[in-house]
Write a protein that holds these residues in place. Structure first.
Motif, PDB file in Angstrom:
ATOM      1  N   ILE A  11       0.844  -1.206   0.000  1.00 10.52           N
ATOM      2  CA  ILE A  11       0.000   0.000   0.000  1.00 10.52           C
ATOM      3  C   ILE A  11       0.874   1.249   0.000  1.00 10.52           C
ATOM      4  O   ILE A  11       0.584   2.225  -0.711  1.00 10.52           O
ATOM      5  CB  ILE A  11      -0.950  -0.017   1.217  1.00 10.52           C
ATOM      6  CG1 ILE A  11      -1.958  -1.161   1.074  1.00 10.52           C
ATOM      7  CG2 ILE A  11      -1.685   1.310   1.355  1.00 10.52           C
ATOM      8  CD1 ILE A  11      -2.795  -1.399   2.302  1.00 10.52           C
ATOM      9  N   ALA A  12       1.978   1.213   0.765  1.00 10.69           N
ATOM     10  CA  ALA A  12       2.875   2.370   0.791  1.00 10.69           C
ATOM     11  C   ALA A  12       3.489   2.622  -0.577  1.00 10.69           C
ATOM     12  O   ALA A  12       3.642   3.773  -1.006  1.00 10.69           O
ATOM     13  CB  ALA A  12       3.962   2.144   1.838  1.00 10.69           C
ATOM     14  N   SER A  13       3.835   1.554  -1.289  1.00 11.12           N
ATOM     15  CA  SER A  13       4.415   1.711  -2.629  1.00 11.12           C
ATOM     16  C   SER A  13       3.394   2.296  -3.594  1.00 11.12           C
ATOM     17  O   SER A  13       3.716   3.175  -4.406  1.00 11.12           O
ATOM     18  CB  SER A  13       4.911   0.357  -3.144  1.00 11.12           C
ATOM     19  OG  SER A  13       5.914  -0.164  -2.312  1.00 11.12           O
ATOM     20  N   ILE A  14       2.161   1.803  -3.493  1.00  9.52           N
ATOM     21  CA  ILE A  14       1.095   2.355  -4.360  1.00  9.52           C
ATOM     22  C   ILE A  14       0.880   3.829  -4.037  1.00  9.52           C
ATOM     23  O   ILE A  14       0.744   4.668  -4.945  1.00  9.52           O
ATOM     24  CB  ILE A  14      -0.203   1.549  -4.174  1.00  9.52           C
ATOM     25  CG1 ILE A  14      -0.031   0.129  -4.732  1.00  9.52           C
ATOM     26  CG2 ILE A  14      -1.383   2.247  -4.836  1.00  9.52           C
ATOM     27  CD1 ILE A  14      -1.173  -0.814  -4.399  1.00  9.52           C
ATOM     28  N   SER A  15       0.886   4.169  -2.750  1.00  5.03           N
ATOM     29  CA  SER A  15       0.676   5.561  -2.344  1.00  5.03           C
ATOM     30  C   SER A  15       1.770   6.464  -2.873  1.00  5.03           C
ATOM     31  O   SER A  15       1.510   7.608  -3.287  1.00  5.03           O
ATOM     32  CB  SER A  15       0.610   5.664  -0.819  1.00  5.03           C
ATOM     33  OG  SER A  15      -0.493   4.952  -0.314  1.00  5.03           O
ATOM     34  N   SER A  16       3.006   5.965  -2.910  1.00  2.00           N
ATOM     35  CA  SER A  16       4.109   6.799  -3.410  1.00  2.00           C
ATOM     36  C   SER A  16       3.933   7.115  -4.887  1.00  2.00           C
ATOM     37  O   SER A  16       4.261   8.211  -5.344  1.00  2.00           O
ATOM     38  CB  SER A  16       5.442   6.109  -3.157  1.00  2.00           C
ATOM     39  OG  SER A  16       5.548   4.927  -3.930  1.00  2.00           O
ATOM     40  N   VAL A  17       3.404   6.148  -5.650  1.00  2.00           N
ATOM     41  CA  VAL A  17       3.143   6.405  -7.078  1.00  2.00           C
ATOM     42  C   VAL A  17       1.971   7.366  -7.235  1.00  2.00           C
ATOM     43  O   VAL A  17       2.010   8.285  -8.068  1.00  2.00           O
ATOM     44  CB  VAL A  17       2.874   5.076  -7.822  1.00  2.00           C
ATOM     45  CG1 VAL A  17       2.469   5.347  -9.264  1.00  2.00           C
ATOM     46  CG2 VAL A  17       4.109   4.188  -7.769  1.00  2.00           C
ATOM     47  N   LEU A  18       0.929   7.173  -6.437  1.00  2.00           N
ATOM     48  CA  LEU A  18      -0.249   8.051  -6.538  1.00  2.00           C
ATOM     49  C   LEU A  18       0.112   9.492  -6.200  1.00  2.00           C
ATOM     50  O   LEU A  18      -0.482  10.431  -6.736  1.00  2.00           O
ATOM     51  CB  LEU A  18      -1.358   7.557  -5.602  1.00  2.00           C
ATOM     52  CG  LEU A  18      -2.047   6.247  -6.012  1.00  2.00           C
ATOM     53  CD1 LEU A  18      -3.019   5.781  -4.926  1.00  2.00           C
ATOM     54  CD2 LEU A  18      -2.811   6.430  -7.331  1.00  2.00           C
ATOM     55  N   GLN A  19       1.082   9.684  -5.304  1.00  5.22           N
ATOM     56  CA  GLN A  19       1.494  11.042  -4.971  1.00  5.22           C
ATOM     57  C   GLN A  19       2.153  11.738  -6.149  1.00  5.22           C
ATOM     58  O   GLN A  19       2.074  12.958  -6.294  1.00  5.22           O
ATOM     59  CB  GLN A  19       2.474  11.011  -3.789  1.00  5.22           C
ATOM     60  CG  GLN A  19       1.794  10.738  -2.447  1.00  5.22           C
ATOM     61  CD  GLN A  19       2.780  10.651  -1.307  1.00  5.22           C
ATOM     62  OE1 GLN A  19       3.985  10.765  -1.509  1.00  5.22           O
ATOM     63  NE2 GLN A  19       2.280  10.420  -0.101  1.00  5.22           N
ATOM     64  N   ILE A  20       2.813  10.965  -7.012  1.00  4.73           N
ATOM     65  CA  ILE A  20       3.478  11.546  -8.179  1.00  4.73           C
ATOM     66  C   ILE A  20       2.451  11.914  -9.253  1.00  4.73           C
ATOM     67  O   ILE A  20       2.574  12.943  -9.924  1.00  4.73           O
ATOM     68  CB  ILE A  20       4.520  10.559  -8.752  1.00  4.73           C
ATOM     69  CG1 ILE A  20       5.613  10.298  -7.712  1.00  4.73           C
ATOM     70  CG2 ILE A  20       5.136  11.091 -10.040  1.00  4.73           C
ATOM     71  CD1 ILE A  20       6.541   9.163  -8.080  1.00  4.73           C
ATOM     72  N   LEU A  21       1.423  11.068  -9.397  1.00  9.66           N
ATOM     73  CA  LEU A  21       0.386  11.340 -10.389  1.00  9.66           C
ATOM     74  C   LEU A  21      -0.458  12.538  -9.964  1.00  9.66           C
ATOM     75  O   LEU A  21      -0.519  12.894  -8.797  1.00  9.66           O
ATOM     76  CB  LEU A  21      -0.504  10.111 -10.557  1.00  9.66           C
ATOM     77  CG  LEU A  21       0.169   8.852 -11.113  1.00  9.66           C
ATOM     78  CD1 LEU A  21      -0.749   7.657 -10.996  1.00  9.66           C
ATOM     79  CD2 LEU A  21       0.572   9.070 -12.571  1.00  9.66           C
ATOM     80  N   ASN A  22      -1.129  13.137 -10.905  1.00  5.84           N
ATOM     81  CA  ASN A  22      -2.019  14.267 -10.619  1.00  5.84           C
ATOM     82  C   ASN A  22      -3.361  13.727 -10.123  1.00  5.84           C
ATOM     83  O   ASN A  22      -4.135  13.186 -10.918  1.00  5.84           O
ATOM     84  CB  ASN A  22      -2.218  15.107 -11.883  1.00  5.84           C
ATOM     85  CG  ASN A  22      -3.182  16.262 -11.635  1.00  5.84           C
ATOM     86  OD1 ASN A  22      -3.537  16.552 -10.494  1.00  5.84           O
ATOM     87  ND2 ASN A  22      -3.599  16.914 -12.711  1.00  5.84           N
ATOM     88  N   PRO A  23      -3.664  13.859  -8.830  1.00  2.00           N
ATOM     89  CA  PRO A  23      -4.892  13.251  -8.329  1.00  2.00           C
ATOM     90  C   PRO A  23      -6.156  13.905  -8.873  1.00  2.00           C
ATOM     91  O   PRO A  23      -7.221  13.311  -8.856  1.00  2.00           O
ATOM     92  CB  PRO A  23      -4.787  13.434  -6.812  1.00  2.00           C
ATOM     93  CG  PRO A  23      -3.888  14.610  -6.631  1.00  2.00           C
ATOM     94  CD  PRO A  23      -2.935  14.557  -7.785  1.00  2.00           C
ATOM     95  N   GLN A  24      -6.064  15.155  -9.354  1.00  5.42           N
ATOM     96  CA  GLN A  24      -7.255  15.810  -9.902  1.00  5.42           C
ATOM     97  C   GLN A  24      -7.640  15.235 -11.251  1.00  5.42           C
ATOM     98  O   GLN A  24      -8.756  15.422 -11.725  1.00  5.42           O
ATOM     99  CB  GLN A  24      -7.010  17.318 -10.041  1.00  5.42           C
ATOM    100  CG  GLN A  24      -6.768  18.033  -8.719  1.00  5.42           C
ATOM    101  CD  GLN A  24      -7.998  18.054  -7.835  1.00  5.42           C
ATOM    102  OE1 GLN A  24      -9.102  17.907  -8.327  1.00  5.42           O
ATOM    103  NE2 GLN A  24      -7.807  18.213  -6.541  1.00  5.42           N
TER     104      GLN A  24
END
Length: 554
Positions: free
Chosen positions: A18-31
């Motif tokens: 989950i932490a690894s997925i979260s690190s990628v999601l932080q790089i992507l534009n969540p909007q």
């Protein structure tokens, strides 16, 4: 920043994954809820596909409680890659997450990807409720009409409209969905209970009766108790009792503690304490029901309102012997009783003693004593209670503050009244029209205080309050008292533009001021203007003309 094409190989344990997925999601534009805007290039999330399960999807959504758009982005990537549609629990968890952050449009965008019709129905109902919670009634109704009506969406729409006191509209929605819609809805007990509650709350008993008698499902305790409460609110105790009898003869619907407490409270409000006591005895001995704290408080309040303090304390003893602990409401009733007997000192002592009994007074308890001190013109004591409340972070009821403002103004202490008015926001509440009106109208008659009046009126209007006819008229009188005739004429014209007719007292002050300044013609002209503007309104123009004539003749 360049996106990594391959994230580091995650630890097989779920927290690391989950932490690894979260690190990628932080790089992507969540909007941007599309995790792969270019379909010809791989998504940075693709390496996690072999580990994707419904449980992982749910865990990622939970871990992004404060980043709803990141959760939405991951859901859109994961949904088509799961072997089956995402479970309704994850779908609804994401929807609730978006709704909790007021992202209603984003939540609505999930509807096409609903894993089942039932999940889509649940989300539609929650969207209706969310729009209603924000006061967006039109949007709530639009959402209701977007899809085929269902029982869930109907009940959600009814709750929204009843909460907003839009009973006619609620009834129209009910009638359309049940009788005229493309897919008629079968209403349930909740549908009827919601409408009944709305009608009874607003005192529309005839409409409540018609709805109750027209129910296509068997009434239950909730609907019976709601109707009985409506009768008791209106003081229609014979109707309430006949409804209880009807309830007795309905299968599996015998009266309960709520039923009897409602009836007892109705009798107490009418001052019929003997009948209330008889009803309580029947509840205990015939129906073997145990009174609760609300039952006892109803009787104690009735006794205290009649000044029967000794009987109220006896009832409190019985209450404790029954194992029911008295609460703040119980003692607020005693405070009211002491005040009714004209014993404010005893009430103040009892208020001070309440924390020693294990309960802190609330705004209502404090308010009872504040109001009583104001009636006795004991303003220092009332102000002392306000200060005590501020020290304990208890937000006063605005009605209590207004009582103190009125007493200060009547005693001529307008400076302290103005200070208290301006201190109201510091207490955690907001001044209302009555707060401003009480102080402003007194200032207008003091002489030399119109500058303060003007500031308070500006402040009042900033907060959404508007002067009424009486306030405008008194302001005209105040300007005349200070010899500011131009300001008085301006105030008169302003109130006419706002649609208000000046009072006889205000008109006489204006005419007297104009005549005293040698401006008799202007006084006549203002009267003619008033006549032209209000020629279609039935006014006592003869009284206005008599005032003008008497002053012109001097």
């Amino acid at each position: 920043m360049a996106l990594p094409t391959t994230p580091p190989t995650p630890d097989p344990s779920r927290p690391s994954l989950i932490a690894s997925i979260s690190s990628v999601l932080q790089i992507l534009n969540p909007q941007n809820s599309n995790p792969n805007p270019n379909p010809n290039s791989p998504s940075p999330l693709d390496p996690f596909a072999p580990h994707l399960t419904p449980a992982l999807l749910a865990a990622v959504i939970r871990s992004h409680a404060h980043r709803p758009f990141s959760a939405l982005l991951f859901f859109r990537w994961a949904a088509p890659r799961l072997p089956r549609p995402p479970p309704p629990s994850s779908f609804l968890a994401l929807a609730d997450l978006l709704l909790s952050h007021r992202h209603l449009f984003a939540a609505a965008s999930l509807l096409p990807s609903a894993p089942s019709p039932a999940a889509a129905d649940l989300l539609s109902a929650r969207l209706i409720s969310a729009h209603g919670a924000l006061g967006e009634l039109r949007a709530a109704l639009h959402r209701f009409h977007l899809g085929p009506p269902s029982l869930r969406s109907l009940n959600a729409a009814l709750r929204v409209l009843v909460r907003a006191n839009r009973l006619r509209l609620a009834q129209a929605v009910f009638d359309w969905a049940v009788h005229s819609g493309p897919n008629p809805v079968q209403p349930d007990i909740a549908s009827y209970a919601t409408l009944l509650r709305g009608y009874c709350k607003l005192g529309h008993i005839s409409a409540a009766e018609s709805l109750f008698n027209g129910m296509i499902c068997t009434p239950n305790r909730i609907t019976f108790n709601t109707l009985i409460d409506g009768y008791c609110r209106k003081g229609l105790m014979s109707h309430a009792i006949s409804t209880v009898d009807r309830m007795v003869h309905t299968p599996d619907c015998s009266p309960d503690t709520i039923t009897f407490t409602t009836v007892i409270n109705g009798y107490c409000k009418l001052g019929d304490l003997e009948e209330a006591q008889r009803c309580m005895d029947e509840m205990v001995h015939r129906w073997k029901l145990e009174p609760n704290v609300m039952t006892y408080n109803s009787i104690i309040n009735g006794l205290c309102s009649s000044g029967r303090i000794k009987e109220a304390t006896t009832m409190m003893t019985r209450m404790r012997l029954d194992g029911i602990r008295d609460d703040v409401t119980t003692h607020t009733c005693l405070l009211k009783g002491l005040c009714i007997l004209g014993r404010p000192e005893c009430a103040a002592r009892h208020l001070t003693a309440m924390p020693k009994m294990g309960m802190d007074p609330d705004a209502r308890a404090y308010g009872v004593v504040i109001d009583e001190w104001c009636k006795w013109a004991r303003l220092e004591e009332a102000l002392g209670i306000i200060e005590e409340m501020r020290g304990k972070n208890v937000i006063p009821q605005i009605s209590s503050v207004n009582a103190l403002l009125r007493s200060l103004s009547e005693k001529g202490e307008v400076g302290r009244a103005v200070k208290l008015l301006r201190d109201i926001p510091k207490m955690g509440c907001s001044p209302n029209f009555m707060s401003y009106s009480t102080v402003i109208t007194r200032l207008c008659g003091c002489g030399g205080r119109m500058g303060t009046v003007e500031k308070l009126v500006v402040e009042m209007m900033r907060k959404g309050q508007r002067p009424d006819r009486t306030m405008y008229s008194l302001m005209v009188e105040g300007y005349c008292l200070d010899g500011e005739i131009e300001m008085a004429v301006g105030g008169f014209r302003d109130m006419m533009e706002k649609g208000f007719v000046i009072t006889l007292g205000g008109f006489e002050a204006l005419v007297k001021g104009l005549v005293g300044s040698g401006r008799e013609g202007e006084a006549e002209m203002l009267f003619e203007e008033m006549q032209k503007r209000w020629d279609e309104v039935v006014l006592d123009f003869e009284s206005y003309w008599r005032i003008l004539f008497n002053h012109l003749r001097r």
